[in-house]
Structures are given as C-alpha cells and as structure tokens.
Design a protein around this motif. Structure first.
Motif: not given
Lengths: 648, 246
Positions: A404, A442, A555, B233-237, B239, B242
């Motif tokens: 997202e 990535n 996590f 911030r990882l949620f919309s990155s 990445d 995550l």
C-alpha cells in the motif's frame, strides 16, 4: 484535554476524607474521565486527567471536578467558602458604567472596590496556587486566579484609577488600535477582535489577556473587577489570531455558562476583602449586563427509554437516585421525569445525554453484555470487495506481495489547500508511480529479503480530476540475485493471463483495461479496477473469499544498520540433501546471518552445485568486513568438513 | 537471528490480514460491507455527524482541504459512511466499512497524516448498549486472544451518545505498567457508543423507533498492537521487509 489537578486542593473542597489517589484514579477512569498519570512529591499528589471535550464547560474547574467526585464517592462537598457581599452601606461607591456593544459578550458583571491594599498573598493562597501550577503575582491578582481555578470562571481586575471615568465598553477594536499586554507584548488589533475598552482605548483583549495600562500594582488602591462571559468561537479566533493562549482563553474557548459569572464575582469579592481588605475598604453595587439570560433547562427522561438504550433493568428509584446524586432536580411527569439541568452542564442537551449520565455513573462495567440478535440473511460483501479479495488471493498464491503506498504525493490532478509537506501536496492519480518506488526500494533489499525477483501489487484509490476511482497495479523487477532466464515482461504477461483465466474473462478484455510500462527498473501494469469489475458477474455467494490463517507471530523490528552480502557456492556429491547444507550454513552463520537464499543450482560431472547468497546484519551496529570474513571462514570450514563437499 | 523461509508464495499486507480476521466475525454477525469516498464533502464528513462549523473538531489545523473546491475535504474518519448509507438503506442495518483517512498531523513512528480506520454500525429496533458491549468483547477477543481483558469507560465523540472507549489490558506488562501502555496497564483500542439521535435523523431514520451502536478503531494501530509492528510509516512504504514477514 489533559489537565493536572492537585490532590490536596481537591481534598480541601470536601467535608470528609477523599479516597486514596489510586482509588480516585480508578473511579474517575471508569465513570468520568481517564486518569493518564499520577505524580507524587513530598508536598502533594498530582493527578493528570483527560477531561473529555464535552465536559470542559465545567470540569476544568476544581469545584466541578469535585462535584463529579462527590457523585462517585458519596462524600459531601463543602459549600464554597464565601459570603455574598452587599455594597457598603452609607458610602457611595461609584460603580463602573458598562456598555456592551455586541452579543458576543454574553454577560458582563463589574463592581468597584475602593481602598484595598495590594501586597503579598497569605501563605495558604500562595501555596494553593503553586500546587495548582499558577504563579503568585500579588494578593488581588492571586484572588482572581484562585477563584478561576476553583470555579472555572475567568476573572480580571483593573486598577480603577487608570480606567478613564470608570467607563467600560465591550467593543470590537478600531482600525489601528493596539495594546501592550501584561507580558509586555505589543499586539496590533483588528476590527474582528473583541476588547474591553475605556474612553482612551483597549484595556484588555476580551477573554484572553489584560493590558498593562490598567495593571494592578503595589500603588493600586481602588480596583474594578470583571466577571464576564464571551462567545467561545470569538475568543478562540482572537486567541489564534494574536497567538496568545491563556488559562482564561482556554476556558472561554470551551464555552462556559454565563450563570457562573455571578458565582465568580461573589466569590472573588469575598476573597479580596479577606486578603486585601481592611476597615477602610468599600465595595460598590454590582453592575450586571446580561442581555440574553440563560433560561433554566429541563429535559424529559423516560425510565423505559433508559433501560431500552442501555439494555438494563433499572427501577425508577435506581434512576432517580443517580440523578439526585448528580444534583439534577427531578419532577415526575406521568411515566417520565422532568429533569432540571444545572446551568454549567452545557453538555446535557437531549435525553441521550441524560441516559449517558445514568449509564456512566452506574458503571458500564456493571452493564451485562448481551448478544446481538441473529441476522438471518447472508450479508452483502459487495462486488468490489469480493473481487478485490479474490484478486489478492490469486496474486499472493502466485508469489506476489501486497503493498500500500501513499495517497499524498508530489504530483497529481487534485491539489491540497493546506498540505503538511511540499512533496505531499497532491492526491495521486495513478498507482504505477508508487509501484515503481516500491520496486526500486525493495530491489536494494533483495539479499536481505531473500527475493531474487520483486513482485508486488496494490489495489487502492486514485484521484483523477473527474472522480475518485479504484485502481489496481502490479510490478515485477529482478534484483541482482536473479539468475533465471525468464524476462520480467514475460512473467507479467503470464500473470495477467492467469488472472483473466481465474476471473473468467478473455485475456484481451483484461488487456483492454491495462496499461503496461517497461523500463530498466522493471515492468508495471496498471489496470482499471472498476472497468474490470463491471465486466465480471455478480457473486452468488461470498463464502470462499475470506478464509485466511491469522498469523500469530510478532513482527521483527527492522534494523537501521546496513547489511553485508556474501556468496558461498559448493559442489556436493549427487544425492546430498540440500537441507543438510543449509543447516550447516545456518548453524555456523550464527545470529548475524539473517537470510540465506539459494540462487543457483546446476549439475556437473555427477556433482551438484549450490550457490547461496548470504545476508548479514546486526541490530545494534554496522558490521565490518573482518567480522563477516571470520564467519565465512567458519562456514567454509564446516562445509568442507563433510566428505566430498567442495567450496568454490 | 535467522529468518529462513525462501519465498515460495507471496504475502498479504498485514492490514489485509487484520481485516480478513475481523470480517470473519462481522460476517457471522450479519454485517455487510459498505463503501464511501475518501474525497468527501464537509456535509457528510462533519455536518451530519453532529460536528457543526466552529466545533473544535473542525479546526483548520486537523483537516486537509482541497484547493479550488468549496466544502471539500479529505475525510478525517470513515464515519462519513454512516449517513451516506442510512440515506439509502432502511433499517435494520448492519454494516462495516474501512479505508484511508487523512489528518493534518506531524509524522513520526506512531502518527501519520494518512492512516486507516475500520468502523461498524448496527441500527435496529432493540439494539442496546449491552449489545454493544458484547460485540466489543467478541471483537477484541478475536483480535487479541480469548484471555484478553477488556475495560469499557466513558468517552466522547460527537456522533454517539453515550460515548465509550474500550481498552485492553496491556499484553506486554500484564497490567503492571510499561512504556507501551504509558504505565497505566491499559491500552486504548476502540471508540464506541450509541448512535446520536441527530445522526439517525440526518440519515432519515426515526430515532424514537430505531437505535444503534457504532464502534471503530485505528486499523494500523490494531495491527501494531497485535503484531508488534513498531513504526506506522512502514504500512504505506511498500517495504517488503514488513510485508514479507507475514
């Protein structure tokens, strides 16, 4: 709004001992407001309470918070320690003339007190103010502050000699007017700001801050008191405009009942006489300009509706007992009650507000949970969600990772009026830009992720000039680890065809909604999700869409330190189990080895070759080559310890 | 430490995992999915939810406005769905809705200008706070485990009355007090309450006959609590460091 309260000042308002801080914390949190922290020092305990926004009307004031505590504990409150004072008999004290020019000043009470002596406050008052977090200035100002903190009614005192003609006008500032505040700040005023003025000009910014011109000093002998009420929105705007926020403006901003002004004036008059008065002191009549008197309010409460909303079985007595504790006068009216609401409870406007009072005082913890009734039909997940989930599953099962990305971006068709950052001032009008960023980001972590080819997708909203729409994009990009032969664009084509097949539409149809981009940074396809959905049949049932195993693991935090990559390749006799090799590598690699990825396998002259990319990373430091070289030596040695294993 | 799995299959975003988990309960209770726009009118985002102009909740600082468009905002909560849905669907109704919301807030490890919420709304003739309590408990146990301890206390939101907050006992320190729960022993997870009569009326529903409840939470916040993700911030990155952990 978090406010810190002094336990000792609260305790002083009660006729009886308060429960312990811990007990209070518990009671308040469960029935009124969350207690967010407790501090103790040798003098006092301090309870920080998150006063709910709709109770800032009253509970910013110690007395009303104490009232709340009294409801919850049953401990009686002492009446506030003042006597209403009448004007001094036999002596004419000119009272101030007050002209209110706007309804934004909802009430203005003023009186003059002659022959006070300004000096240091008595110890009890200084101590109380200190523990409430208010600086001591002098006895007059301290009295006004003390009463404000206790009653939530802001007050102000002017040096009467410096108020021209004792004539006070509440008016908007004129063009060009300014004021030097008590803090020594020169504020330029504009015509939207309400002021307290005398014939010479502004004396104070109404509800916000006083000016230095009529400041109380040691030489002051006669004073004019103000206990007023100003419209909350206008005070908030004025405070924001001039950039000054005070205990006074904070209270007015949250709207206080104009009825409090009378309480404030009576209390402060009495206190000033006590701390600054003498046999010579004279007080004038009170001037009270109150154009639109707050009508006393009552609300009809139906006990039957209380039980229906809360899901309880209260008797009438249960309910009236609670209302009684709250000090709401109750009159029976047939099956219902007419409940008188105290003026400071501005938050109580409709029956639902009273039902909340009953529920919370009783205690939500005591209300039993009861199951929702059965629904009866299969709920409608909607075509959009159904296919969205289906597509997610298809792609994830084909090795794609769902991402997202940010909607607020540096370019787009729709611009934000008040962005937070220069590069987040537009709404995205596509997904492919975000996918590109994700592929790029990535790809550098390929070794760490153990991913030779990055495959991502996103389904999300985009904002075109004409409309907000849902879009869908996929991206594929090789990392340096990729040794395969298949081009990225081929896999993209394959997955799109696979998707079409699974969804039951012709490949060309899907292609007609799809835009493909190829570059050295990978391949990206963006698909018109809404057009795609429109071409699909309505689902007959939603049963198979949802099952997914909920992960239970936690996590692992990302290390901010760089990783180091190394390769190790070896020949082993045919038939050797790969798992054996991997186990050895993992064991010798130790905890710094965070990923191993098999990236190449081939057979040569009866032997098998395996090549692994190893990624090392620490959570607390940047690793050095020396450290890693040592680990690699150990790994090599371990592997070669097996007969027929040869590291290349 | 070593994470061994070689990528065979892909990964759903942890937010998707949460919503799928939650939808399982919601579906079993009869909740349908509703949708509403992220770019919204002042009317549906504020006015009909009992948040009038000049209400502190409306402060210019918190809301993103759109250049050149009057009365248009980026929605500040998913509650904009409530009246939209009620206007077009007669009660009884049960809906769940979720998505991105936007608030003008400085970004750090626990705050983002763009984040996500989910919310549920149930309107019926006999819905009570007791039903709400039961639903919240069910919900929180599904998220945090059967042994999750829950506490319900007064809260305030303009569109519900009574208003509630629900906390879960801190699973890190078991209620003893730690950094995660700010030493209170409890973690705030949900806002809830009985739908305000004004909101029902705005939706064309007779509030003397019908009543309802609503509850919602920060979606990332739930994921952070459940999975121990430490940076919002990882949620919309995008990445995968995550996403690929899930």
């Amino acid at each position: 709004m978090e406010i810190r309260f002094s336990y000792s000042v609260l305790a002083s308002l009660f006729d009886g001992a308060l429960p312990s801080v811990k007990e209070l914390e518990h009671l308040l949190t469960l029935h009124s407001f969350e207690v967010t922290s407790v501090l103790e020092d040798k003098n006092d305990s301090y309870i920080t309470i998150d006063i709910l926004p709709n109770r800032a009307h009253d509970c910013l004031g110690y007395y009303f918070l104490a009232k709340e505590i009294s409801v919850l504990t049953g401990i009686t409150l002492k009446p506030l320690p003042f006597e209403k004072k009448e004007s001094s008999a036999g002596v004419e004290v000119t009272f101030p003339s007050v002209t209110v020019s706007t309804p934004l000043c909802r009430r203005y009470i003023s009186r003059r007190i002659n022959s006070v002596s300004v000096g240091e406050s008595p110890a009890w008052l200084r101590d109380a103010l200190l523990t409430m977090g208010q600086k001591s200035i002098n006895n007059i100002v301290d009295a006004t502050n003390y009463v404000m903190w206790i009653t939530n009614q802001p007050l102000h005192a002017f040096d009467a000699a410096k108020v021209v003609d004792s004539a006070i006008t509440i008016r908007f500032a004129k063009k060009g007017e300014s004021i030097l505040t008590l803090d020594g700040k020169r504020i330029e005023l504009d015509t939207t700001t309400l002021t307290i003025a005398d014939p010479d000009g502004p004396l104070a910014i109404a509800g916000v801050k006083g000016g230095v011109r009529a400041e109380i000093t040691r030489e002051t002998s006669d004073i004019i008191l103000e206990s007023a009420n100003f419209d909350s929105v206008s005070v908030r705007k004025a405070s924001q405009k001039i950039g000054i926020r005070t205990e006074s403006s904070k209270r007015f901003e949250h709207e206080i009942s104009p009825e409090l002004a009378a309480l404030g004036m009576d209390f402060v008059t009495d206190l000033i006489l006590k701390v600054g008065g003498s046999g010579e002191t004279r007080i004038s009549d009170v001037v009270d300009v109150y154009a639109n008197k707050d009508e006393s309010r009552s609300i009809i409460l139906s006990p039957e509706r209380v039980n229906r909303i809360l899901g309880t079985e209260f008797s009438d007595k249960d309910i009236t007992e609670i209302l009684d504790r709250l000090d709401f006068k109750v009159d029976r009216e047939g099956e219902s009650y007419q409940v008188q609401i105290p003026s400071e409870r501005i938050d109580i406007q409709i029956e639902a507000d009273l039902i909340e009072e009953v529920g919370r005082v009783w205690g939500y913890d005591k209300i039993k949970g009861t199951p929702l009734s059965l629904w009866g039909m299969e709920p409608n997940l909607g075509k959009n969600y159904f296919y969205r989930a289906k597509i997610e599953d298809i792609l994830v099962n084909s090795g794609f990772s769902q991402i997202e990305m940010y909607s607020l971006v540096p370019k787009g068709d729709i611009e934000i009026e008040n962005p937070l950052a220069e590069d987040k001032n537009f709404l995205r009008n596509n997904l492919k830009d975000g996918v590109l960023l994700a592929l790029r980001h990535n790809a550098q972590y390929g070794d760490l992720l153990g991913v030779p080819r990055v495959k991502v997708f996103e389904i999300g909203t985009i904002f075109k000039k004409s409309a907000e729409r849902v879009s869908f994009a996929l991206g594929i990009r090789n990392t340096k680890l990729y040794r395969g032969k298949e081009k990225e664009s081929v896999e993209l084509k394959n997955i799109l065809n696979f998707l079409a097949e699974k969804l039951g539409i012709p490949e060309e149809k899907l292609a007609s909604y799809t835009e493909v981009l190829e570059s050295e940074e990978g391949v990206i396809a963006e698909i018109g999700f809404e057009e795609l959905i429109a071409s699909l049949p309505n689902p007959s049932s939603y049963k198979d869409v949802l099952r997914v195993e909920s992960p239970t693991h936690r996590f692992v935090s990302l290390s901010p330190f760089p990783f180091i990559s190394r390769d190790i390749a070896l020949f082993v006799p045919e038939g050797t189990e790969k798992e054996l090799i991997e186990k050895s590598i993992v064991e010798e690699g130790g905890f710094l080895l965070v990923r191993q990825t098999l990236f190449d396998v081939f057979e040569k002259e009866g032997k098998m070759s395996y090549a692994y990319r190893l990624a090392f990373q620490a959570t607390d430091r940047t690793l050095t080559d020396t450290e890693i070289n040592n680990i690699m030596k150990r790994v090599t040695a371990r592997l070669e310890g097996n007969p027929g294993w040869q590291v290349r | 430490m070593h994470i061994e799995k070689i990528q065979r299959n892909g990964h759903l975003h942890p937010l998707t995992l949460i919503i799928r988990d939650l939808l399982e309960i919601f579906i079993s209770l009869g909740f349908s999915i509703a949708e509403s726009p992220e770019l919204e009118s002042e009317h549906y985002n504020f006015d009909v939810l009992n948040i009038p102009k000049n209400h502190p909740a409306r402060d210019m600082q918190d809301t993103f406005w759109i250049k050149g468009r009057k009365d248009t905002v980026l929605r500040t909560h998913v509650s904009n769905t409530q009246v939209r849905y009620m206007e077009n669907n007669k009660p009884p109704l049960r809906i769940v809705y979720f998505g991105k919301v936007f608030r003008s807030e400085a970004t750090d490890a626990t705050h983002e200008a763009q984040f996500r919420q989910f919310e549920a709304l149930a309107v019926g003739e006999d819905i009570t706070l007791g039903n709400l309590k039961w639903t919240l408990e069910l919900f929180l146990k599904k998220l945090f485990g059967e042994n999750a301890e829950i506490r319900i206390r007064p809260g305030y939101f303009p569109f519900v009355e009574p208003g509630l907050e629900a906390d879960v006992a801190c699973f890190k320190c078991a209620g003893r007090g730690c950094g995660l729960c700010k030493h209170t022993g409890w973690i705030e997870v949900l806002g809830a309450g009985m739908v305000h009569p004004k909101v029902l009326e705005a939706g064309g529903i007779d509030s003397t006959k019908w009543r309802g409840f609503a509850f919602g939470a920060g979606w990332e916040r739930i994921a952070m609590l459940k999975y121990g993700i430490d940076d919002i911030r990882l949620f919309s990155s995008g990445d995968l460091r995550l996403v690929n952990q899930f």
